[in-house]
Design an enzyme around this catalytic site. Structure first.
Site, short mmCIF file in Angstrom:
data_model
loop_
_atom_site.label_atom_id
_atom_site.label_comp_id
_atom_site.label_asym_id
_atom_site.label_seq_id
_atom_site.Cartn_x
_atom_site.Cartn_y
_atom_site.Cartn_z
N CYS A 198 0.81 -1.21 0.00
CA CYS A 198 0.00 0.00 0.00
C CYS A 198 0.85 1.26 0.00
O CYS A 198 0.33 2.34 -0.26
CB CYS A 198 -0.93 0.00 1.21
SG CYS A 198 -0.07 -0.04 2.79
N ASN A 199 2.14 1.16 0.30
CA ASN A 199 2.95 2.39 0.30
C ASN A 199 4.29 2.25 -0.40
O ASN A 199 5.19 3.05 -0.17
CB ASN A 199 3.15 2.92 1.73
CG ASN A 199 3.71 1.88 2.66
OD1 ASN A 199 4.53 1.05 2.28
ND2 ASN A 199 3.26 1.92 3.91
N GLY A 221 -12.72 -7.99 3.29
CA GLY A 221 -11.46 -8.57 2.82
C GLY A 221 -11.09 -9.80 3.62
O GLY A 221 -11.54 -9.98 4.77
N THR A 222 -10.25 -10.64 3.01
CA THR A 222 -9.82 -11.87 3.69
C THR A 222 -8.31 -12.11 3.52
O THR A 222 -7.83 -13.20 3.79
CB THR A 222 -10.57 -13.09 3.12
OG1 THR A 222 -10.39 -13.13 1.70
CG2 THR A 222 -12.04 -13.02 3.45
#
Length: 432
Positions: free
Chosen positions: A45-46, A187-188
């Site tokens: 994510c970053n 989400g999983t």
């Protein structure tokens, strides 16, 4: 070499765009760029990072341009911008950066624990795609060991807060007491597991899981929570206090108009945390009455600036491990030249020992020749390997020249052609 783009330098929107089709990018760079023997893509994510096994450093500039072209073809982002916005690293800098990343030292929230698993999964994905090499395997496996060493020696992962924790801190004030919070987890994947653990640690008990991919039931049953279908989600949202979304599905799971329709005029406040890089939640939901939305951008803005006390110790571990890793790589790359010279000198003696059936004076002479040869080779061998360890090319060349100057022994009457030249060379190399 590696090509690195992260939250330190780029907006999350740019990183999101770069992270599209990561597996295809890794495969195509290997297949379309001859100097690249292997690749591992680390997209979180970053950060968006390419780790490439390049046959020679002089190809780095061409590889960077080729990688930028492949990324551009999949993302629509101009190749010149890709090339300008990723930082190229070479040599020991590649290892030191990856080891720091795996240890949580380069994250939005220093010391986060999720990144170590993401590094392991990046290597697993490269194996599945057939793009890893022994060099990349060694690099990533050492990164995982470094992460564990940092955690064991500093406790940084336990002391540091994860992005999930920071996000929950930001919405906590407007929620009921945690045991009374009704939560939907979207989400999983790995972040869903981390989010569930963070929620439970705070005392949240009423947790329902929804998965756009249909994996909610298995995930929920394994963890003692409840699963939601698409119809269940719509009926549950009016009575929910908190939504934590981290599925990374293609397209928003919660649209503003759909959420407005199911909530109606409900006055119940709703906090939403969207931790997906590609946005599970339509940003327009923040305009709905009673809805608060937090995202990765919010987490980035509120991530703690202070460095936890163990940070310097952790960086020292990373630096030392990277230096050792680089020394080992040089040793493996430079040592064949040393072995070649040792085989040239010691090989005839070993062949003579195996071929000769003589005892007495012949055996004594061979032992003496072996001692003399080993003594002559010892000093320059030690100097060559030490030079390789520290990366001193000039000293290595000088030591190699010394080895080349050691004469091969003359053994008249004691030598015989070897039966298996390949076996002889391999045996001599091992003994050398």
């Amino acid at each position: 070499m590696s090509l690195v783009a992260s939250h330190h330098d780029l907006d999350l929107a740019v990183l999101e765009r770069l992270s599209v089709a990561t597996h295809a990018v890794g495969r195509e760079i290997v297949s379309e760029c001859p100097p690249v023997a292997g690749s591992v893509v680390l997209a979180t994510c970053n950060r968006f990072e390419l780790y490439l096994d390049v046959v020679a450093s002089e190809h780095a500039s061409d590889v960077r341009a080729a990688a930028a072209a492949v990324v551009s073809a999949h993302t629509g982002y101009p190749a010149e911008k890709v090339a300008a916005e990723v930082h190229a690293r070479l040599g020991i800098d590649v290892a030191e950066h990856l080891f720091a990343v795996a240890s949580g030292l380069e994250s939005m929230v220093v010391g986060e624990r999720e990144i170590a698993g993401q590094v392991r999964r990046a290597l697993t994905a490269a194996r599945r795609d057939g793009t890893t090499t022994s060099e990349l395997e060694g690099l990533f496996q050492t990164a995982s060991r470094t992460s564990r060493a940092v955690e064991a020696d500093t406790g940084l992962g336990g002391a540091g807060r994860s992005m999930v924790s920071v996000a929950l801190d930001l919405v906590e004030d407007g929620l009921p007491a945690w045991p009374d919070v009704r939560c939907v987890l979207v989400g999983t994947g790995s972040y869903a597991g981390a989010s569930l653990a963070a929620l439970k640690s705070r005392g949240c008990r009423d947790i329902h899981v929804f998965s756009p991919s249909g994996r909610a039931l298995a995930f929920a049953e394994a963890r003692g929570v409840h699963a939601l279908t698409t119809r269940d989600l719509a009926s549950a949202l009016p009575d929910v206090d908190l939504v934590v979304a981290c599925s990374g599905a293609a397209g928003a799971v919660l649209q503003a108009d759909a959420l407005a329709a199911v909530r109606g005029d409900a006055a119940r406040p709703l906090a939403i945390v969207d931790l997906a890089l590609r946005h599970d939640v339509d940003p327009e939901v923040r305009s709905l009455p009673g809805v608060r939305l937090g995202s990765l951008t919010t987490v980035s803005e509120h991530a703690p600036d202070e460095q936890p006390p163990p940070i310097e110790v952790a960086r020292a571990i990373v630096h030392r491990t990277a230096a050792d890793f680089a020394a080992g790589q040089r040793g493996r790359a430079w040592n064949p030249a040393v072995i070649e010279q040792r085989v040239r000198v010691l090989g005839p003696i070993e062949r003579a020992s195996r071929a000769s059936e003589q005892g007495g004076e012949g055996a004594v002479r061979l032992r003496a020749e072996r001692r003399r040869a080993r003594a002559a080779l010892h000093g320059p061998t030690v100097r060559a390997r030490e030079a390789a360890r520290v990366g001193d090319a000039e000293a290595f060349s000088a030591a190699l020249a010394e080895l080349a100057a050691v004469p091969a022994p003359e053994l008249p009457g004691l030598t015989a052609p070897p039966r298996d030249e390949g076996l002889t060379k391999r045996t001599s190399a091992r003994r050398a």
